[in-house]
Design an enzyme around this catalytic site. Structure first.
Site, PDB file in Angstrom:
ATOM      1  N   LYS A 208      42.687  54.530  39.020  1.00  0.00           N
ATOM      2  CA  LYS A 208      42.317  53.719  40.189  1.00  0.00           C
ATOM      3  C   LYS A 208      40.832  53.373  40.230  1.00  0.00           C
ATOM      4  CE  LYS A 208      42.287  55.549  44.476  1.00  0.00           C
ATOM      5  NZ  LYS A 208      42.864  55.901  45.795  1.00  0.00           N
TER       6      LYS A 208
ATOM      7  N   THR B 186      41.049  67.101  47.927  1.00  0.00           N
ATOM      8  CA  THR B 186      39.640  66.712  47.985  1.00  0.00           C
ATOM      9  C   THR B 186      38.710  67.923  48.144  1.00  0.00           C
ATOM     10  OG1 THR B 186      40.047  66.230  50.321  1.00  0.00           O
ATOM     11  CG2 THR B 186      40.017  64.352  48.828  1.00  0.00           C
TER      12      THR B 186
ATOM     13  N   ARG C 122      49.413  54.890  43.900  1.00  0.00           N
ATOM     14  CA  ARG C 122      49.821  53.703  44.636  1.00  0.00           C
ATOM     15  C   ARG C 122      49.321  52.399  43.989  1.00  0.00           C
ATOM     16  NH1 ARG C 122      47.827  56.364  50.229  1.00  0.00           N
ATOM     17  NH2 ARG C 122      46.618  57.558  48.714  1.00  0.00           N
TER      18      ARG C 122
ATOM     19  N   ASN D 266      19.815  12.323  18.900  1.00  0.00           N
ATOM     20  CA  ASN D 266      21.144  11.982  19.421  1.00  0.00           C
ATOM     21  C   ASN D 266      22.191  12.277  18.356  1.00  0.00           C
ATOM     22  OD1 ASN D 266      22.447  10.373  21.843  1.00  0.00           O
ATOM     23  ND2 ASN D 266      23.510   9.793  19.978  1.00  0.00           N
TER      24      ASN D 266
ATOM     25  N   ARG E 270      29.293  28.643  24.165  1.00  0.00           N
ATOM     26  CA  ARG E 270      29.610  30.005  23.707  1.00  0.00           C
ATOM     27  C   ARG E 270      28.333  30.789  23.441  1.00  0.00           C
ATOM     28  NH1 ARG E 270      33.192  28.962  18.909  1.00  0.00           N
ATOM     29  NH2 ARG E 270      32.923  31.211  18.703  1.00  0.00           N
TER      30      ARG E 270
END
Ligand code: UD1
Ligand code: CA
Length: 482
Positions: free
Chosen positions: A26, A85, A19, A385, A341
């Site tokens: 899943k 199951t 599904r 700077n 990064r």
């Protein structure tokens, strides 16, 4: 604790999950930084079982590889064909040698919201009541698709679990459902599994039939009702996956808020289970926090930021930023519109400004890279700077090289630092320089073409043009004034 320590936990993860309509099995679908089965294993691990077994089948190479990565202690049992199951649990027990003395807890790999606390409560009830089997149930608003808990009209005792597909009209009206989580007596479970038949609508061995079998044999069957039905939600399709993600995210944000974090807009803030916060953190709307991200006291993040495996120091400010595997020092500021990064290390009060990208670089205390720059493979000292629009030219087309800039430097705008190169402490560089040679401490480096003005060029080469007229007007004015 030891009294409820189960002999084994069996996690069922062999189904395909048709599904989901997905090439990914899943149980490997993700929410809040973990796979479905990863969440279940984390909850199961809180029981500290003697054995932890995952039953794999569909796409088992993928699932087994994933389990080896996230839970190396887990054993795997193979269920070649997904015959139900009950059959899956039988395969799990076979991997443990057939039957086990003590309690066996069974959980489905598709119930990611289940908590260790609920599992502990189930195991405790099971042991205290001396049950052969105890099923975790819940009252749900919509029981469609679930197995229904059938109780005896007078005693209220659980008599059977009937699958949705096999249920009668009146049974379908029952809102108490099977969560798929059970505690069993290990020996009785093995016995009963041998008696499970396949005469049902799906032709499968249902684990749920064990309940009726044990009851008919005169054993004690119990149920433990979960406090919050959302916790036992099974994921069968992507709508349920999104609902579960929202529920888990809310749970994580609620915990953070109660611990002193301001979440301005919980609806647009998404966090992984592994993210941690200190007090007085503020998270602005549109923020996603992933992996091992940690926000220290008073840090402010967002809006519109995505941080993965990033440590943000106390009082730091991160705005409209994407960051991956980075460290932001205390009181540092980042963004708006920055990209940190892997390997970025920002010191205390450092500043990374607008449209700046950094990678594998240490940027010292109080140092600023305020505008439009790329800093890659660099070490920059303290209180330096870096001028606007600078590029640390780290790649020669074959390999990466390192740039070192010292402390208290002032580099001009539009500089290229062609690595490997070193700028000494207290040095200056002129705007527009391409720095290819080391700059000694305290010197000024000028590395650009000399400016040459060719007077009267426009009047000669572009006569009558707007530019020529504008220039002429200036000289006429200068003439009248003079
Ligand atoms: C199952 C229960 C149902 C319960 C529901 C709770 C049975 C028969 N039904 O139904 O009572 O309300 O879970 O969510 O037990 N699996 C295997 N091998 C198999 C079949 C399934 O390992 O042969 C695994 C699946 O990977 C999944 C879990 O068992 O993790 C449950 O299987 P699923 O097909 O989702 O069962 P449901 O129809 O939801
Ligand atoms: Ca299910």
């Amino acid at each position: 604790m030891s009294a409820i320590r189960p002999a084994a936990v069996v996690v069922l993860a062999a189904g395909e999950g048709t599904r989901m309509k997905s090439a990914t099995p899943k149980v490997l679908h993700e929410l809040c930084g973990r796979s479905l089965v990863g969440h279940v294993l984390a909850a199961a691990g809180e029981l500290d079982p003697e054995n932890l077994v995952a039953v794999v089948g569909h796409a088992r190479e993928k699932v087994t590889a994933h389990l080896a990565e996230v839970a190396p202690d887990v054993r795997t049992a193979v269920q070649e064909q997904q015959n139900g199951t009950g059959h899956a649990v039988r395969m799990g027990l076979e991997a443990l040698g057939g039957a086990v003395d003590g309690t066996v807890v069974v959980v489905c790999g598709d119930t990611p919201l289940l908590t260790g606390e609920t599992l502990r409560a189930l195991a405790a009830t099971h042991t205290a009541d001396g049950n052969a089997v105890t099923v975790l149930t819940a009252e749900v608003p919509d029981a469609t698709g679930y197995g229904r808990i059938v109780r005896d009209g007078s005693s209220g005792a659980v008599t059977a679990i009937v699958e949705h597909k096999d249920a009668s009209e009146s049974q379908r009206a029952i809102r108490e459902i099977n969560s798929g989580v059970f505690a069993f007596d290990g020996q009785l479970l093995a016995d009963a599994l041998g008696k499970v038949r396949t005469d049902n609508s799906q032709g499968e061995e249902y684990l749920t039939d064990v309940l009726g079998i044990l009851r008919e044999a005169g054993h004690r069957v119990g149920a433990s009702v979960a406090g919050d039905h959302r916790e036992i939600a099974g994921i069968n399709n992507r709508v349920q996956l999104a609902e579960a993600r929202r529920t888990l995210n809310d749970r994580l944000l609620t915990r953070a808020m109660l611990a002193g974090v301001t979440v301005v807009d919980p609806a647009t803030t998404w966090v992984d289970v592994t993210v941690t916060f200190e007090q007085d953190v503020v998270v602005h709307p549109g923020t996603q926090l992933h992996g091992s991200t940690h926000l220290a006291e008073g840090a402010e993040v967002g809006p519109n930021s995505r941080l993965t495996d990033t440590r943000v120091g106390a009082g730091a400010r991160v705005d409209n930023t994407v960051s991956l595997d980075a460290v932001v020092g205390p009181e540092a500021t980042v963004g708006p519109y920055a990209y940190l990064r892997p390997g970025t290390r920002l010191g205390t009060k450092a500043k990374i400004g607008t449209y700046v990208e950094t990678k594998n670089s240490s940027i010292g205390e109080g140092t600023k890279v305020p505008h439009l720059s790329y800093v890659g493979d660099a070490t920059i000292g303290e209180y330096t700077n870096i001028g606007a629009a600078s590029v640390f030219v780290n790649y020669d087309g074959e390999s990466k090289h390192h740039t070192t800039v010292g402390s208290h430097c002032k580099t001009g705008s539009d500089n290229m630092f062609v690595a490997p190169v070193t700028v000494g402490d207290g040095a200056y560089t002129a705007a527009g320089s391409v720095i290819t040679k080391d700059v000694p401490p305290g010197s000024l480096a000028v590395a650009r073409g000399q400016q040459r003005n060719i007077e009267g060029w426009v009047a000669r080469k572009r006569p009558g043009s707007a530019a020529a007229k504008a220039a002429e007007a200036v000289s006429r004015e200068a003439g009248t004034e003079g």
